[in-house]
Scaffold this active site. Structure first.
Site, PDB file in Angstrom:
ATOM      1  N   GLY A  72     -38.654 -14.963   1.625  1.00 63.07           N
ATOM      2  CA  GLY A  72     -39.481 -14.413   0.556  1.00 63.07           C
ATOM      3  C   GLY A  72     -40.016 -13.024   0.867  1.00 63.07           C
ATOM      4  O   GLY A  72     -40.051 -12.148  -0.010  1.00 63.07           O
ATOM      5  N   THR A  73     -40.429 -12.813   2.106  1.00 58.86           N
ATOM      6  CA  THR A  73     -41.003 -11.517   2.475  1.00 58.86           C
ATOM      7  C   THR A  73     -39.983 -10.400   2.274  1.00 58.86           C
ATOM      8  O   THR A  73     -40.284  -9.362   1.667  1.00 58.86           O
ATOM      9  CB  THR A  73     -41.487 -11.558   3.941  1.00 58.86           C
ATOM     10  N   ASN A 151     -49.777 -18.770  -4.875  1.00 60.00           N
ATOM     11  CA  ASN A 151     -49.645 -19.642  -3.705  1.00 60.00           C
ATOM     12  C   ASN A 151     -50.959 -20.258  -3.237  1.00 60.00           C
ATOM     13  O   ASN A 151     -50.960 -21.191  -2.463  1.00 60.00           O
ATOM     14  CB  ASN A 151     -48.992 -18.891  -2.539  1.00 60.00           C
ATOM     15  N   THR A 237     -24.182  -9.630   9.418  1.00 61.22           N
ATOM     16  CA  THR A 237     -23.383 -10.864   9.406  1.00 61.22           C
ATOM     17  C   THR A 237     -24.180 -12.009   8.779  1.00 61.22           C
ATOM     18  O   THR A 237     -25.339 -12.229   9.130  1.00 61.22           O
ATOM     19  CB  THR A 237     -22.968 -11.220  10.851  1.00 61.22           C
ATOM     20  N   CYS A 324     -50.283 -17.138   5.696  1.00 61.62           N
ATOM     21  CA  CYS A 324     -50.278 -15.876   6.425  1.00 61.62           C
ATOM     22  C   CYS A 324     -51.690 -15.443   6.756  1.00 61.62           C
ATOM     23  O   CYS A 324     -51.900 -14.554   7.562  1.00 61.62           O
ATOM     24  CB  CYS A 324     -49.613 -14.792   5.598  1.00 61.62           C
TER      25      CYS A 324
END
Ligand code: PLP
Length: 378
Positions: A72-73, A151, A237, A324
């Protein structure tokens, strides 16, 4: 009784067993690099495109509109910075004051580069209204970004309507749907959004993987330069195992969406009823339209941090707000934005129930809160 109760599903969720099993072959035996031209790379390449198709189908997008990211960040950073930097006229970005810090700090970063940002205030019920956006949007707006669901208090925003007014001014619309996807229906066609952020660990997928939906034709700069992965927009990758796990988790949650929603909602109702019966005075933040199972509860005069730690000693994991911010004991920016009275804000906890919770968990949570708030504080 269970030894440990996890009620912080908005912070992260338990990996689905099927998602875990789907990941194993790509970690052990099929470890080829999907970008290579030989036969050993063919299976991972196929797995990658199948995962993209599965995810696209879940949100009614086209496969080529799904760009894998680290979560998400990164998706939020890309949507905000990649859009702003694609606009030579440095037009205005509009967002809300109670977005996740991944979004808000990305906005601060573009402000430092001279791109103007305007912040919408939510109502006391935690809603960004169409009227509030209508008051400040103009033809100099480049991007509007409003989260699908908050959130901390769980309120679901009127995204379709916000998107319509945004488009009527010729601007782009992004939504951070990290808390919502896999828990409520998300259909990018019905919503009309141009970009949407998602993170697998919030919908029972692995951590460190997510995606950004970018509608075909949307002007945005690449996130990472290097190889040709992700249509030359996000080099590096690919993390095949996690991508396969993410697709499996999203499909499982979307296939069982209705029954999971009904089950989690019933747990939520029983928790609220249990609290009412225990006669603990509390305020539930947010209006009627919130994510199933996400409860922001305020206890006037109590200390949310102390409740969290006492619950922890009883082997129950809850939160005071956003994951966070767990090291920051100040009142959260989201509670400040809804202008919650300070003594309620300081006594706020977030309980987020998920599909793995049980009625037994709900009783244990109510009993623990009763002990902490009534018996230990007569
Ligand atoms: N956006 C919202 C609304 C969130 O709740 C979170 C995580 O808590 C993020 C973004 C960041 O997601 P990630 O943990 O995948 O970086």
């Amino acid at each position: 009784m269970k030894q440990f109760i996890y009620a912080d599903n908005a912070a992260t969720t338990k990996l689905n067993k099927a998602a875990f099993e789907a990941m194993i072959p790509w970690l052990l035996d099929e470890y080829g690099n999907a970008s290579q031209p030989y036969a050993f790379a063919r299976k991972p390449k196929k797995a990658l495109s199948e995962a993209r198709e599965i995810i696209a189908e879940c949100i009614k997008a086209l496969p080529e509109e799904i760009y894998f990211t680290s979560g998400g960040t990164e998706s939020d950073n890309w949507a905000i910075k990649g859009s702003a930097l694609a606009d030579p006229d440095k037009r205005v970005t509009i967002t809300s004051a109670f977005e996740h810090h991944a979004l808000l700090h990305s906005c601060e970063a573009i402000e430092r580069l001279g791109y103007p940002v305007a912040y919408l205030m939510p109502t006391a019920d935690g809603i960004i209204t169409v009227e509030a956006l209508g008051d400040i949007i103009s033809d100099t707006t480049y991007l509007v970004s409003v989260m699908y669901a908050n959130n901390e208090i769980g309120t679901i925003q009127p995204i379709k309507e916000l998107c319509e007014i945004t488009h009527s001014h010729g601007a782009l619309f992004h939504t951070d749907a990290v808390q919502a996807i896999g828990h409520v229906e998300i259909d990018v066609q019905k919503l009309g959004v141009d970009m949407l952020s998602a993170s697998a660990h919030k919908f029972n997928g692995p951590k460190g993987i997510g995606f950004l939906y970018i509608r075909n034709g949307t002007k945005i700069l690449p996130y990472a330069d290097g190889g040709a992965q992700e249509s030359k927009h996000r080099a590096g990758t690919e993390n095949i195992a996690s991508i396969v796990g993410m697709a499996s988790a999203l499909k499982e949650n979307c296939d069982k969406l209705e029954s999971n929603m009904a089950y989690i909602k019933s747990l939520e109702c029983n928790l609220l009823e249990g609290l009412r019966q225990s006669q603990i005075p509390f305020v539930r933040n947010g209006g009627a339209n919130t994510l199933p199972g996400l409860l922001s509860l305020s206890f006037n005069g109590a200390d949310g941090e102390a409740i969290l730690h006492r619950m922890d000693l009883m082997s129950i994991s809850i939160s005071t707000g956003s994951a966070c911010d767990s090291l920051n004991t100040e009142v959260s920016h989201a509670l400040k934005a809804i202008k919650l009275d300070e003594s309620l804000a300081k006594g706020t906890i977030r309980i987020s129930l998920g599909k793995n919770n049980t009625e037994e968990d709900v009783h244990a949570i109510v009993n623990a809160l009763e002990k902490i708030l009534v018996l230990l504080n007569p």
